[in-house]
Design an enzyme around this catalytic site. Sequence first.
Site, PDB file in Angstrom:
ATOM      1  N   GLY A 137       0.822  -1.206   0.000  1.00 29.40           N
ATOM      2  CA  GLY A 137       0.000   0.000   0.000  1.00 29.40           C
ATOM      3  C   GLY A 137       0.852   1.249   0.000  1.00 29.40           C
ATOM      4  O   GLY A 137       2.000   1.234  -0.455  1.00 29.40           O
ATOM      5  N   SER A 138       0.316   2.315   0.543  1.00 31.87           N
ATOM      6  CA  SER A 138       0.987   3.611   0.479  1.00 31.87           C
ATOM      7  C   SER A 138       2.166   3.677   1.443  1.00 31.87           C
ATOM      8  O   SER A 138       2.197   3.004   2.475  1.00 31.87           O
ATOM      9  CB  SER A 138       0.005   4.733   0.813  1.00 31.87           C
ATOM     10  OG  SER A 138      -0.328   4.726   2.190  1.00 31.87           O
ATOM     11  N   THR A 139       3.134   4.516   1.096  1.00 31.46           N
ATOM     12  CA  THR A 139       4.292   4.719   1.957  1.00 31.46           C
ATOM     13  C   THR A 139       3.869   5.319   3.294  1.00 31.46           C
ATOM     14  O   THR A 139       4.406   4.959   4.347  1.00 31.46           O
ATOM     15  CB  THR A 139       5.301   5.650   1.268  1.00 31.46           C
ATOM     16  OG1 THR A 139       5.770   5.020   0.067  1.00 31.46           O
ATOM     17  CG2 THR A 139       6.495   5.940   2.168  1.00 31.46           C
ATOM     18  N   CYS A 199       1.850   0.060  -8.851  1.00 32.94           N
ATOM     19  CA  CYS A 199       2.969   0.496  -8.004  1.00 32.94           C
ATOM     20  C   CYS A 199       4.242   0.739  -8.812  1.00 32.94           C
ATOM     21  O   CYS A 199       5.005   1.666  -8.520  1.00 32.94           O
ATOM     22  CB  CYS A 199       3.219  -0.528  -6.899  1.00 32.94           C
ATOM     23  SG  CYS A 199       3.600  -2.201  -7.485  1.00 32.94           S
ATOM     24  N   GLU A 221       5.719  -3.174   0.792  1.00 32.58           N
ATOM     25  CA  GLU A 221       5.788  -2.954  -0.657  1.00 32.58           C
ATOM     26  C   GLU A 221       4.918  -1.734  -0.900  1.00 32.58           C
ATOM     27  O   GLU A 221       3.696  -1.822  -0.967  1.00 32.58           O
ATOM     28  CB  GLU A 221       5.279  -4.185  -1.413  1.00 32.58           C
ATOM     29  CG  GLU A 221       5.744  -4.227  -2.868  1.00 32.58           C
ATOM     30  CD  GLU A 221       4.864  -3.415  -3.793  1.00 32.58           C
ATOM     31  OE1 GLU A 221       5.253  -2.241  -4.070  1.00 32.58           O
ATOM     32  OE2 GLU A 221       3.836  -3.906  -4.228  1.00 32.58           O
ATOM     33  N   GLY A 280       2.541   2.586   5.417  1.00 27.11           N
ATOM     34  CA  GLY A 280       3.647   1.688   5.748  1.00 27.11           C
ATOM     35  C   GLY A 280       4.490   2.213   6.888  1.00 27.11           C
ATOM     36  O   GLY A 280       4.890   1.466   7.798  1.00 27.11           O
TER      37      GLY A 280
END
Length: 282
Positions: free
Chosen positions: A29-31, A87, A52, A34
């Site tokens: 998903g999104s940084t 991504c 990821e 994360g």
Amino acid sequence: MFQVLPGYGHTVGKALALSMEVDCLAFTGSTQVGKQLMQYAGQSNLKRVYLECGGKSPNIIFADCKNLDVAAQHAAAAIFHNQGEVCIAGSRLLVENSIRHAFVEKVVDAAAAMQPGDPLDPQSFMGAMVDNTQYQRVLDYIRQGQEEGATLRTGGQPLDSSGLFIPPTVFDDVTPAMTIGREEIFGPVLSVFGFDTEEEALTLANDSEYGLAAAVWSQDIDRIMRVSRKLHSGQVYVNNWAGPDMTVPFGGVKQSGNGRDKSLHSIDEYTEIKTIWMSLNA
């Protein structure tokens, strides 16, 4: 051990990351999310968190590329496939200035055949944006690109239809200072940069908080090896884009994450190494 997939959101991930009963967490998903999951893991049992996350992947076209037509088709598909909601989307196109004008024309021509529409229509290359929030977000990035001085070559206007359709959009003359040149848009928006030297191309490619994927198009094997080694990326495609295989590890560096999916390397993330010393003489 749990894997949090896209769509489950921050709430479920937070609960799993804070749980003392969960030993490992894999997140796609999104940084931003994360980073939060890693913080929650530190507040619980120091579980391992494999991420990821996002990307702003550079696609580097050198003037000695053997077939510019093929490269242009790949460059367009790399960003417009799945309406850019990928991504590893090749959202930054770096082209040697001696061929940039001609190459961008080829990309624009390729984009013309990659229009969005009803997913059930075989003529549709792309579908709609996932929801209205992402639709408006992409349109805001397009507006910013124009306001910050990038040259709009094609697209940019939503389709006059009942769906959340955004056509393939190409910006030329983009610089790293521009928002569309830095941030992950997650939509069908391509940012084109020009360069004159190999060193300049590497500087542009690595000037990103992300490092998920990259590509090099050239016929010079020495250059290919030099550039591939110096790219800050978890994977590098040479004279292609996104040539995956289940036996090859997939993942990024920097703020694109730290995990590796696929291949035997992914098994290491879900196992613990234990050392046992035995004395046979006791």
